[in-house]
Design a protein around this motif. Structure first.
Motif, short mmCIF file in Angstrom:
data_model
loop_
_atom_site.label_atom_id
_atom_site.label_comp_id
_atom_site.label_asym_id
_atom_site.label_seq_id
_atom_site.Cartn_x
_atom_site.Cartn_y
_atom_site.Cartn_z
N ALA A 1 0.88 -1.18 0.00
CA ALA A 1 0.00 0.00 0.00
C ALA A 1 0.91 1.22 0.00
CB ALA A 1 -0.90 -0.02 1.22
N LEU A 2 1.27 1.70 -1.19
CA LEU A 2 2.15 2.85 -1.29
C LEU A 2 1.37 4.16 -1.44
CD1 LEU A 2 5.06 1.58 -3.59
CD2 LEU A 2 4.98 1.73 -1.09
N GLY A 3 0.15 4.10 -1.94
CA GLY A 3 -0.64 5.29 -2.16
C GLY A 3 -1.50 5.63 -0.93
N PRO A 4 -2.37 6.63 -1.08
CA PRO A 4 -3.31 6.94 0.01
C PRO A 4 -4.14 5.71 0.34
CG PRO A 4 -3.31 8.69 -1.65
CD PRO A 4 -2.49 7.56 -2.22
N ASP A 5 -4.27 5.45 1.63
CA ASP A 5 -4.88 4.19 2.06
C ASP A 5 -5.81 4.43 3.24
OD1 ASP A 5 -5.40 1.47 2.53
OD2 ASP A 5 -3.70 1.33 3.91
N PRO A 6 -7.13 4.30 3.04
CA PRO A 6 -8.07 4.55 4.14
C PRO A 6 -7.83 3.69 5.37
CG PRO A 6 -9.24 4.40 2.04
CD PRO A 6 -7.83 3.99 1.77
N GLU A 7 -7.26 2.50 5.20
CA GLU A 7 -6.99 1.63 6.34
C GLU A 7 -5.70 1.99 7.08
OE1 GLU A 7 -7.49 -2.59 5.96
OE2 GLU A 7 -8.88 -2.36 4.29
N GLY A 8 -4.91 2.88 6.50
CA GLY A 8 -3.69 3.30 7.18
C GLY A 8 -2.53 2.33 7.10
N VAL A 9 -2.63 1.28 6.29
CA VAL A 9 -1.54 0.30 6.22
C VAL A 9 -0.32 0.91 5.54
CG1 VAL A 9 -0.86 -1.98 5.38
CG2 VAL A 9 -3.17 -1.62 6.22
N GLY A 10 -0.53 1.83 4.58
CA GLY A 10 0.60 2.47 3.91
C GLY A 10 1.46 3.24 4.88
N ASP A 11 0.84 4.08 5.71
CA ASP A 11 1.61 4.84 6.71
C ASP A 11 2.25 3.90 7.72
OD1 ASP A 11 1.00 7.34 5.61
OD2 ASP A 11 -0.83 7.54 6.78
N ALA A 12 1.51 2.87 8.16
CA ALA A 12 2.04 1.95 9.16
C ALA A 12 3.25 1.18 8.62
CB ALA A 12 0.95 0.97 9.59
N ASP B 1 -3.85 1.26 -2.70
CA ASP B 1 -4.20 1.17 -1.29
C ASP B 1 -4.06 -0.30 -0.90
OD1 ASP B 1 -6.43 -0.10 -2.33
OD2 ASP B 1 -7.85 1.46 -1.76
N ILE B 2 -4.37 -0.63 0.36
CA ILE B 2 -4.11 -2.00 0.79
C ILE B 2 -5.04 -2.99 0.10
CG2 ILE B 2 -5.58 -1.87 2.83
CD1 ILE B 2 -2.27 -3.84 2.34
N LYS B 3 -6.24 -2.56 -0.27
CA LYS B 3 -7.15 -3.48 -0.96
C LYS B 3 -6.58 -3.87 -2.32
CE LYS B 3 -11.47 -2.20 1.31
NZ LYS B 3 -12.84 -1.64 1.13
N ALA B 4 -6.00 -2.90 -3.03
CA ALA B 4 -5.39 -3.20 -4.33
C ALA B 4 -4.17 -4.11 -4.14
CB ALA B 4 -4.98 -1.90 -5.03
N ALA B 5 -3.41 -3.87 -3.08
CA ALA B 5 -2.25 -4.72 -2.83
C ALA B 5 -2.67 -6.15 -2.51
CB ALA B 5 -1.43 -4.14 -1.68
N ARG B 6 -3.75 -6.30 -1.73
CA ARG B 6 -4.25 -7.65 -1.42
C ARG B 6 -4.71 -8.37 -2.68
NH1 ARG B 6 -7.80 -5.10 3.27
NH2 ARG B 6 -6.23 -4.95 4.92
N ARG B 7 -5.40 -7.64 -3.54
CA ARG B 7 -5.87 -8.27 -4.79
C ARG B 7 -4.69 -8.74 -5.63
NH1 ARG B 7 -9.72 -4.00 -4.74
NH2 ARG B 7 -8.42 -2.78 -6.17
N ARG C 1 -1.77 -13.66 -7.27
CA ARG C 1 -0.42 -14.17 -7.57
C ARG C 1 0.33 -13.28 -8.55
NH1 ARG C 1 0.79 -19.05 -5.77
NH2 ARG C 1 2.11 -19.65 -7.51
N GLU C 2 0.06 -11.98 -8.49
CA GLU C 2 0.83 -11.04 -9.29
C GLU C 2 2.14 -10.67 -8.61
OE1 GLU C 2 -1.30 -7.59 -10.78
OE2 GLU C 2 -3.20 -8.60 -10.35
N ALA C 3 2.21 -10.83 -7.29
CA ALA C 3 3.40 -10.45 -6.53
C ALA C 3 3.74 -11.54 -5.52
CB ALA C 3 3.17 -9.12 -5.81
N ALA C 4 5.02 -11.70 -5.26
CA ALA C 4 5.48 -12.78 -4.38
C ALA C 4 5.30 -12.46 -2.90
CB ALA C 4 6.96 -13.08 -4.65
N MET C 5 5.28 -11.17 -2.54
CA MET C 5 5.24 -10.78 -1.12
C MET C 5 4.22 -9.67 -0.91
SD MET C 5 9.33 -10.79 -0.10
CE MET C 5 9.75 -9.48 -1.27
N LEU C 6 3.73 -9.60 0.32
CA LEU C 6 2.75 -8.60 0.72
C LEU C 6 2.98 -8.23 2.18
CD1 LEU C 6 -0.13 -7.11 0.37
CD2 LEU C 6 -1.08 -9.22 1.34
N ILE C 7 2.88 -6.94 2.52
CA ILE C 7 2.86 -6.50 3.91
C ILE C 7 1.44 -6.03 4.22
CG2 ILE C 7 3.67 -4.78 5.57
CD1 ILE C 7 6.38 -4.86 4.20
N ASP C 8 0.87 -6.62 5.28
CA ASP C 8 -0.53 -6.31 5.60
C ASP C 8 -0.76 -6.52 7.09
OD1 ASP C 8 -3.20 -5.66 5.32
OD2 ASP C 8 -3.78 -7.53 4.33
#
Length: 512
Positions: free
Chosen positions: A224-235, A291-297, A302-309
């Motif tokens: 989640a590098l962009g604006p993220d309503p869940e705050g995961v990007g800032d965290a 945002d984190i929803k896009a990162a989860r999708r 299986r577009e990316a090997a790793m995720l921080i959530d």
């Protein structure tokens, strides 16, 4: 042959027998609840996201039946200054705001102590049995028991649910013979990273590689590098910055604890943002706006090997295939602000940063008095007890981490919704995160949301091409101005109180 007597005498004996049996049955029947708060009505409400309310609504009936009190729940979130609310559910990052308004009752130590054994009466032998401890407060993770629910060392709430960041990864990317051989040839071992430098190396290694061996090149990381309503990007950013900037001899992190000067534009924060911004080169297209929803999708597809959530969102990662989970990395260097320089860290400096000020709390209104106060405290204790915590943990509508060691050890709350996720690794990663040597609850001072909104703008500017130094200088200026409007001395008092380690006066300085 023995005679049984006349019909009348036999009837009398039967009545006496029935009476005797009836008396014995009454003595052994379950005792009705004492209902100590019969006739009392308390009001509960959420501050902020109303999505948490169903977890509360589902639990009140049993308490009401046992205690005799009624619980009215406000359906919409309330202003914390609203009159007539006795029990609040709120995120930890609102704690400073509530303290600033004097809106929460202090919860004395006795609230969480186990019941005291009853002294035997004169002539009575002690049974040796200890009374049941329905709260089991010692089972709570220490970071929540001793830190998240306290402000200036004063307990102002009880922990309802938690939040923590973890690294999720596709295990086949790490375990295929082809990838293992390629990593060995490149000079490193293919395993979950222990440092952010290793994390960056893995993101670069996997990016553009057919790591799933199905003929499709994929990306290294989803964030989640962009604006993220869940705050995961800032965290995520602050978690990386903590490994560089939270020195083991220092308590302050985001601000100087003696002056309230922002540290956000100092070297560890600049370096952390540079590292995070560089990762956009190893993610799916347009990752800088994820945002984190896009990162989860992207990860689930299986577009990316790793995720921080956030670990509590484990049900959104799976695609039915094998997913590993690990604690976030640390840093081999840490900045000492007193000497204004980096120094080596061995083992890696690996503090844990908890989003949302740690999670969700149950607080009691300072306005509650008499039987209402007693009932409100009793209801708050009921909500965090082990039985209710187990039910709340299983509620998929509003994911939160359990904050009890026994429940976290059981793995994700719903194994059916977490297909493919390694349950043992998930538990280990979460427990290691919450039991780290240094745990940093997210910012909890008044207007924490505003400070983080300023940070989101700065991160976005850096991702759009602004230098990290200038982007963070702008954040520091915005923070200084925000602090000035609220009163530097008053905000400094709050910041020191929120750290639970530094001396302050009992009352804050006057607002400007």
């Amino acid at each position: 042959m023995t005679r049984l007597g006349t019909p009348r005498s036999r009837f009398v004996m039967l009545v006496l027998l029935i009476g005797t049996v009836g008396c014995g049955g009454s003595a052994n029947a379950p005792k009705a609840p004492d209902q100590p708060f019969k006739g009392v009505t308390i009001v509960a409400a959420a501050i902020g996201d109303p999505g948490i309310l169903p977890t509360l609504t589902a639990q009140r009936g049993e308490w009401s039946a046992n205690r005799g009190a009624e619980v009215t729940i406000r359906e919409k979130p309330v202003d914390p200054r609203s009159e007539g609310v006795d029990v609040f559910l709120f995120r930890g990052d609102r704690l400073g705001e509530l303290v600033d308004g004097g809106l929460l009752a202090d919860l004395p130590e006795a609230v969480t102590r186990p019941p005291v054994p009853r002294e035997p009466r004169q002539g009575e032998e002690s049974s040796g049995d200890r009374p049941a401890d329905p709260l089991q407060f010692s089972d709570l993770v220490p970071a929540y028991r001793d830190q998240v629910i306290k402000y200036g060392g004063v307990r102002l709430g009880l922990p309802y649910g938690g939040s923590a960041l973890v690294l999720a990864y596709h295990r086949d990317a790490f375990e295929s013979e082809t990838n293992l051989a390629a990593a060995k040839e490149a000079g490193f071992v293919l395993k979950p990273p222990e440092t952010w430098e290793q994390f960056d190396t893995l993101a670069k290694f996997f990016h553009g590689r057919d790591w799933a061996q199905d003929g499709k090149p994929r990306s290294g990381v989803a964030l989640a590098l962009g604006p993220d309503p869940e705050g995961v990007g800032d965290a995520t950013y602050l978690a990386r910055a903590a490994s560089l900037g939270q020195h083991h001899d220092q308590y302050s992190f985001l601000f100087d604890a003696d002056s309230m000067a922002p540290r956000i534009d100092s070297p560890p924060f600049v370096e952390a943002l540079q590292g995070l911004t560089a990762l956009k080169a190893y993610g799916p297209s347009a990752i800088e706006s994820f945002d984190i929803k896009a990162a989860r999708r992207a990860f689930g597809g299986r577009e990316a090997a790793m995720l921080i959530d956030r670990a509590e969102n484990v049900a959104s990662w799976g695609d039915g295939k094998s997913i590993g989970v690990a604690r976030l990395p640390g840093s081999e260097r840490v900045f000492d602000p007193s000497r204004n320089q980096f120094e080596p860290a061995s083992p890696p400096n690996r503090p844990s940063y908890l989003p949302y000020g740690g999670g969700w709390l149950v607080g009691v209104s300072a306005a509650a008095k008499g039987p209402k106060l007693e009932a409100a405290i009793d209801f708050a204790k009921y909500l965090i007890g082990p039985d209710i915590a187990s039910r709340v943990r299983a509620d998929s509508a509003f994911p939160m981490l359990a904050v009890r060691t026994a429940l976290l050890s059981q793995g994700p709350p719903d194994s059916r919704a977490s297909l493919g996720v390694d349950a043992r690794q998930w538990s280990d990663a979460v427990l290691q995160t919450l039991n780290a040597n240094r745990v940093i609850p997210g910012l909890r001072i008044p207007d924490a949301e505003g400070y983080l909104a300023d940070l989101t703008k700065g991160r976005a500017a850096a991702l759009q091409g602004e230098t990290t130094e200038r982007a963070l200088q702008a954040v520091a200026s915005a923070w200084a101005e925000r602090t000035k409007r609220r009163g530097v001395k008053r905000q400094l008092w709050h910041y020191r109180r929120s750290l639970n380690t530094l001396a302050t006066s009992l009352q804050p300085p006057a607002a400007p």
